[in-house]
Design an enzyme around this catalytic site. Structure first.
Site, PDB file in Angstrom:
ATOM      1  N   CYS A   1      10.863   3.304   3.662  1.00 33.74           N
ATOM      2  CA  CYS A   1      11.694   3.159   4.844  1.00 33.74           C
ATOM      3  C   CYS A   1      10.945   3.666   6.068  1.00 33.74           C
ATOM      4  CB  CYS A   1      12.992   3.943   4.662  1.00 33.74           C
ATOM      5  SG  CYS A   1      13.883   3.557   3.128  1.00 33.74           S
TER       6      CYS A   1
ATOM      7  N   ARG B   1      16.348   1.439   6.601  1.00 38.38           N
ATOM      8  CA  ARG B   1      16.346   1.538   5.145  1.00 38.38           C
ATOM      9  C   ARG B   1      15.898   0.247   4.476  1.00 38.38           C
ATOM     10  NH1 ARG B   1      21.399   2.153   0.861  1.00 38.38           N
ATOM     11  NH2 ARG B   1      20.130   2.790  -0.938  1.00 38.38           N
TER      12      ARG B   1
ATOM     13  N   ILE C   1      16.171   0.300  -2.387  1.00 38.75           N
ATOM     14  CA  ILE C   1      15.458   0.129  -3.650  1.00 38.75           C
ATOM     15  C   ILE C   1      16.249   0.728  -4.810  1.00 38.75           C
ATOM     16  CG2 ILE C   1      13.345   0.649  -4.937  1.00 38.75           C
ATOM     17  CD1 ILE C   1      12.860  -1.254  -2.616  1.00 38.75           C
TER      18      ILE C   1
ATOM     19  N   ASN D   1      11.594   8.809   3.582  1.00 38.85           N
ATOM     20  CA  ASN D   1      10.800   7.612   3.317  1.00 38.85           C
ATOM     21  C   ASN D   1      10.011   7.836   2.045  1.00 38.85           C
ATOM     22  OD1 ASN D   1       9.118   5.348   3.423  1.00 38.85           O
ATOM     23  ND2 ASN D   1       7.680   6.331   4.813  1.00 38.85           N
ATOM     24  N   GLY D   2      10.223   6.996   1.038  1.00 34.72           N
ATOM     25  CA  GLY D   2       9.466   7.121  -0.195  1.00 34.72           C
ATOM     26  C   GLY D   2      10.341   7.010  -1.420  1.00 34.72           C
TER      27      GLY D   2
ATOM     28  N   SER E   1       0.337  -0.725  -7.720  1.00 32.43           N
ATOM     29  CA  SER E   1      -1.057  -0.984  -7.390  1.00 32.43           C
ATOM     30  C   SER E   1      -1.934   0.142  -7.914  1.00 32.43           C
ATOM     31  CB  SER E   1      -1.209  -1.148  -5.873  1.00 32.43           C
ATOM     32  OG  SER E   1      -2.483  -1.659  -5.543  1.00 32.43           O
TER      33      SER E   1
END
Length: 651
Positions: free
Chosen positions: A2, A59, A62, A88-89, A381
């Site tokens: 976010c 936002r 998730i 954020n995260g 990743s």
């Protein structure tokens, strides 16, 4: 994933140049500045304020999509509205944390997400909670009782957090462009920092905690800051310092160490798969991304993988990635980028970056993220594997330079003087020069573009006092007594990883409202990797030795010992003809950044490169990206066309 923005008014509530705080006006200003980060969180926009603080939030939903709205309110039963949090995260061990907090303290939760776990953990454990958060994060937590804003950033710097303070107060946020919108309110210095420009030109990125604007700094990885209305500046404390402390592997115990690596990676990927939306994976064809995808498909048999490449032969890993996806049973989607697409996207990409990063690989990353976002909302990743397990070829340099260690210091310096008159490109010149230097003198990370002579020619404000040691000296001081490879890894954790790798990963995926997760950069994985002796990382023929052995049963054989390539980009060829050369000429001929770049010297580099006299591609790219950044953020002569796809809330 976010975007957050928080403003704390100076004591007395008086922003710069005013006598009283206009709460509604400031809240509106924060909301408007937050809109510049809409790409980071297009699903919801929220604000909250009281007489001392304003919190803004974008936002990307998730986990616990229907709830966990932010700014989030949480408090213990006796004071349920004590905290307000923007975050954020992702906290991947949030389920375990919630259960522990319930069992030990009777904590009460009203959502099913990870955000409440942060507030509760801080309430009951204080800042010691930060070391228990297994994930990526940048957050701002306002305590209404103490009137203090606690800001914190994850141990490796996966998520960004910018800070600026002035007479009007302090502002923190996920992106610098949002802070700059509030510069008049806060009263911080927006002039460019010539020293930071020089650091960027040497390193190809701006090292933390600097930014190119004097008044804006970044909260460093593994740190937290306390911000109070009556305090002149944030009070910053480091809570995590990575340490590579090798433990020998006893004869016959090698497989047990490899099994430990496999187990911790399996656990990390399993936790990184936690989401209420579809999770995919980037797949470059190398061992790192392949390992993550192969472990992820165990949790999602319908896993989709993504890669990108270029039309030019030899600059695409698409074929290898397709074969790898088929071998592990994943559906694969590839995006091929043309030179015209590449050039057209550059202004938008640099706008999203906030700070210039002269790594051409961020362009294909932007395109593969845009393609992935059509199908998934989260991707895994392989970033971080090289820094943790010894994956860069340069880490083998101490082996080749070992004979120089036995020479007395005066003799080593003499060898260096002998190398200077040798012609550029002559075999052995670089070896003699680098062998004459200490590790601290010669190694400052993977980026090596300009020699001092070249730097002096291209930077009008060049200073010999501004060197890479400004960035690395304190980091090297922490690793006295370690083996050279561990010291190089340590440098890269604080420089290349968080300055280049993680910046491009965050910015290019967030530009497309896509969350990127990096299972290698997990504190439990680091705890295992940090114990490896140098012999388990680097040999004369390979890198990441122990990791490769640990993954023998996980990744396909054609990938296991394949050299690292990443996303190769043909800028060396494109800067000699075609769209990229035309673009380079245009940038050099129209730029107004001559205060910082000698445009004549840069044109000479371009002409030598075009004519094939020398390969100046990386040096040119470093200069050109700065010029584009300057045109966008300083001159305002280039206005990027920012696309805002109307993505659905859930995929």
């Amino acid at each position: 994933m976010c975007g957050l923005l928080a403003f704390v008014a100076a004591s007395g509530g008086a922003p710069a140049g005013t006598g009283t705080i206009d709460q509604r006006g400031i809240a509106a200003a924060v909301a408007e500045a937050s809109h510049l980060m809409r790409h980071r969180g297009p699903d919801e926009l929220g604000t909250w304020s009281d007489e001392r603080v304003v919190l803004g939030f974008n936002r990307l939903s998730i986990i616990d999509i229907e709830h966990s709205h932010q700014p989030l309110q949480w408090g213990p039963p006796e004071s349920p509205d004590r905290y307000r949090l923007v975050f954020n995260g992702e906290i991947y061990n949030y389920l375990e944390l919630r259960e522990r907090l319930r069992a030990e303290h009777g904590a009460v939760f009203h959502t099913g997400g990870d955000t409440e776990a942060i507030a509760a953990a801080y309430h009951y454990w204080g800042t010691a909670a930060l070391a228990r958060l297994r994930g990526m994060f940048a957050f701002a937590l306002w305590d209404t009782h103490t009137g203090e804003l606690l800001c914190a950033r994850d141990p490796f710097g996966i998520k960004p957090l910018f800070m600026a303070d002035g007479p009007g107060g302090t502002v923190v946020g996920s992106e610098k462009k949002a802070l700059l919108e509030l510069a008049d309110l806060v009263g911080f210095d927006t002039a460019l920092d010539a020293r930071a420009v020089q650091h960027y030109t040497v390193l190809q990125y701006v090292p933390e905690p600097e930014t190119l604007h004097r008044g804006v700094r970044r909260l460093e990885s593994g740190c937290y800051a306390r911000i109070r209305p009556d305090s002149p500046a944030p009070e910053i404390t480091r809570y995590f310092t990575p340490r590579f402390e090798a433990t020998p592997i006893a004869a016959g115990a090698e497989q047990a160490r490899y099994d430990e690596i496999t187990a911790v990676l399996e656990d990390s990927v399993a936790k990184h798969m936690r989401a209420d939306v579809t999770v995919g994976a980037f797949l470059s064809g190398g061992i790192d991304s392949t390992a993550i995808a192969a472990l992820a498909i165990r949790h999602n048999p319908d896993l989709i993988t993504f890669t990108t490449g270029f039309e030019r032969e030899g600059f695409s890993e698409v074929d290898v990635a397709v074969a790898t996806a088929e071998a592990i049973g994943a559906r694969h989607i590839a995006k091929v980028v043309s030179p015209a697409e590449f050039v057209a996207a550059l202004p938008e990409i640099v706008w999203y970056l906030d700070e210039p990063v002269a790594d051409p690989a961020l362009v294909p990353l932007f395109f593969v993220a845009r393609e992935a976002r059509k199908h998934v909302k989260v991707v895994l990743s392989g970033e971080g594997a090289d820094e943790l397990f010894g994956g860069y070829t340069i880490y083998r340099e101490p082996l080749s330079l070992k004979p120089f260690d036995y020479l007395p210091a005066p003799l080593r310096r003499g060898v260096g003087r002998m190398s200077k008159p040798l012609p550029e490109g002559m075999r052995g010149k670089s070896l003699l020069h680098r062998g004459s230097l200490t590790l601290e003198q010669r190694y400052y990370g993977n980026a090596r573009s300009f020699s001092d002579e070249q730097l002096r020619a291209v930077l009008p404000q060049f200073s010999p006092d501004w060197t890479h040691t400004d960035v690395t000296a304190a980091i090297y001081a922490q690793s006295q007594g370690w083996d050279p490879v561990a010291r190089m890894q340590h440098i890269d954790l604080f420089t290349w990883l968080r300055g280049d790798i993680l910046v491009k990963a965050d910015k290019m995926t967030m530009a497309n409202s896509l969350e990127l997760r990096v299972p290698f950069l997990d504190t439990e994985v680091f705890a295992v990797a940090s114990k490896l002796p140098v012999s388990a990382k680097i040999t004369r023929t390979t890198t990441k030795y122990a990791l490769r052995r640990a993954l023998e049963s996980v990744v396909p054989a054609h990938v296991l010992n394949r050299p690292k390539l990443g996303f190769p980009v043909p800028i060396r060829h494109w800067l000699r003809a075609g769209e990229l050369l035309d673009w380079a000429h245009e940038m050099l001929n129209t730029s107004q950044a001559d205060e910082f770049i000698d445009l004549g010297a840069a044109r000479q580099l371009l002409e030598e490169h075009r004519a094939g006299v020398s390969d100046h591609s990386r040096r040119l790219w470093t200069v050109l990206i700065f010029l584009l950044w300057h045109a966008i953020f300083v001159e305002r002569s280039v206005v990027p066309q920012i696309s805002e796809p109307d993505y659905p809330v859930q995929l």
